[in-house]
Scaffold this motif. Structure first.
Motif, PDB file in Angstrom:
ATOM      1  N   ALA A   1       0.847  -1.191   0.000  1.00 26.46           N
ATOM      2  CA  ALA A   1       0.000   0.000   0.000  1.00 26.46           C
ATOM      3  C   ALA A   1       0.881   1.238   0.000  1.00 26.46           C
ATOM      4  N   GLY A   2       0.533   2.200  -0.840  1.00 30.93           N
ATOM      5  CA  GLY A   2       1.278   3.445  -0.887  1.00 30.93           C
ATOM      6  C   GLY A   2       0.847   4.400   0.210  1.00 30.93           C
ATOM      7  N   GLY A   3       1.319   5.605   0.139  1.00 30.28           N
ATOM      8  CA  GLY A   3       1.023   6.573   1.188  1.00 30.28           C
ATOM      9  C   GLY A   3      -0.292   7.292   1.020  1.00 30.28           C
ATOM     10  N   ALA A   4      -0.948   7.139  -0.126  1.00 34.44           N
ATOM     11  CA  ALA A   4      -2.200   7.855  -0.364  1.00 34.44           C
ATOM     12  C   ALA A   4      -3.321   7.275   0.487  1.00 34.44           C
ATOM     13  N   THR A   5      -4.119   8.140   1.066  1.00 36.80           N
ATOM     14  CA  THR A   5      -5.316   7.703   1.783  1.00 36.80           C
ATOM     15  C   THR A   5      -6.574   7.950   0.961  1.00 36.80           C
ATOM     16  N   LEU A   6      -6.546   8.996   0.110  1.00 36.98           N
ATOM     17  CA  LEU A   6      -7.645   9.286  -0.802  1.00 36.98           C
ATOM     18  C   LEU A   6      -7.177   9.032  -2.228  1.00 36.98           C
ATOM     19  N   LEU A   7      -8.030   8.408  -3.037  1.00 36.33           N
ATOM     20  CA  LEU A   7      -7.682   8.058  -4.402  1.00 36.33           C
ATOM     21  C   LEU A   7      -8.196   9.116  -5.370  1.00 36.33           C
ATOM     22  N   ASN A   8      -7.313   9.570  -6.237  1.00 34.50           N
ATOM     23  CA  ASN A   8      -7.683  10.553  -7.245  1.00 34.50           C
ATOM     24  C   ASN A   8      -6.996  10.176  -8.554  1.00 34.50           C
ATOM     25  N   PRO A   9      -7.769   9.655  -9.508  1.00 35.89           N
ATOM     26  CA  PRO A   9      -9.228   9.519  -9.543  1.00 35.89           C
ATOM     27  C   PRO A   9      -9.720   8.348  -8.701  1.00 35.89           C
ATOM     28  N   PRO A  10     -10.976   8.365  -8.273  1.00 32.02           N
ATOM     29  CA  PRO A  10     -11.506   7.270  -7.462  1.00 32.02           C
ATOM     30  C   PRO A  10     -11.764   6.018  -8.284  1.00 32.02           C
TER      31      PRO A  10
END
Length: 255
Positions: A240-249
């Motif tokens: 898992a990377g460091g992003a908590t929110l995905l953009n684009p979802p």
């Protein structure tokens, strides 16, 4: 300040209920227990219990999680959780209908717990037995569980709580990296795809999925190895990377 009289208000208790979800045999499963005591003795229910005088809600939920599953809560600040012992835990919602518990007025603060493929559970507290059950088995139109071929309603308002927890998981993996909570520390794109398929209950195109997840900034990072545990050719491992929110979802397909 005017005097405060606690006896002027009706007493009530506070409980925590746990919607514990995992993916087993490519199916989204929830932990349910068979109640060993009244009320609803013999009925299926979500694990949980009363909040003690000396603990807050998060501590009570974490304690119940350990007692029912042996899982500790994963600290997001710990980059290397102990494999098989870390779980994502978050508050789900509060339920306080006056008649939800026949014993007395009870307000429940439900929590959602997610973890990778978990072993057979053990019963704790007032539970007679515990097992993993496919969510589709538990969330029929009337919110029942099966016992010896006969439909048995879930105790209390646990069918509603379970449905809310499943919908939280289904919607949250669209815009967050929460789906990786169902995966081991290192996983393949195929394993992550099967998580999405199990949670959403749909089949996804492997090529499109691979392109989306590897092209979403911060979602996945290469782990530097490969595996053949799924059979076939070696597949690249990711973390898992460091992003908590995905953009684009990752939008849920319409079914």
């Amino acid at each position: 300040m005017s005097p405060y009289d606690p006896s002027a208000f009706p007493p009530f208790a506070v409980t925590v209920d746990l919607v514990v979800l995992t993916v087993r045999r490519h199916a989204l499963c929830a932990l349910i227990v068979r109640r060993g005591e009244a009320p609803f003795q013999g009925r299926c229910a979500l694990p949980g219990g009363f909040v003690r005088d000396d603990e807050d809600l998060d501590a009570a939920a974490a304690r119940e999680l350990v007692e029912e599953t042996g899982l500790c809560v994963h600290d997001p600040g710990d980059p290397e959780p102990v494999p098989g012992h870390g779980a994502h835990l978050e508050q789900l919602a509060t339920y306080g209908a006056p008649d939800r518990d026949p014993r007395m007025r009870v307000v429940s603060v439900a929590h959602l717990a997610l973890a990778p493929d978990l072993p057979a559970p053990r019963a704790g507290g007032d539970a007679h037995s515990a097992r993993w059950a496919p969510v589709e088995e538990l969330l029929g139109e009337d919110g029942t569980a099966e016992r010896e071929g006969e439909p048995v309603p879930l105790a209390f308002d646990h069918a509603r709580i379970l449905a809310d927890g499943v919908e939280r998981a289904r919607s949250k993996i669209e815009y967050s990296s929460l789906a990786t909570a169902f995966c081991p520390p290192e996983f393949t794109v195929g394993e992550l795809r099967r998580v999405y398929e199990a949670v959403w209950g749909v089949a996804l195109d492997p090529r499109n999925f691979h392109r989306k997840v590897t092209g979403t900034p911060g979602f996945l990072v290469p782990a530097g190895g490969t595996t053949t545990r799924q059979g076939g050719r070696p597949a690249q491992l990711f973390r898992a990377g460091g992003a908590t929110l995905l953009n684009p979802p990752m939008l849920r397909p319409e079914v």
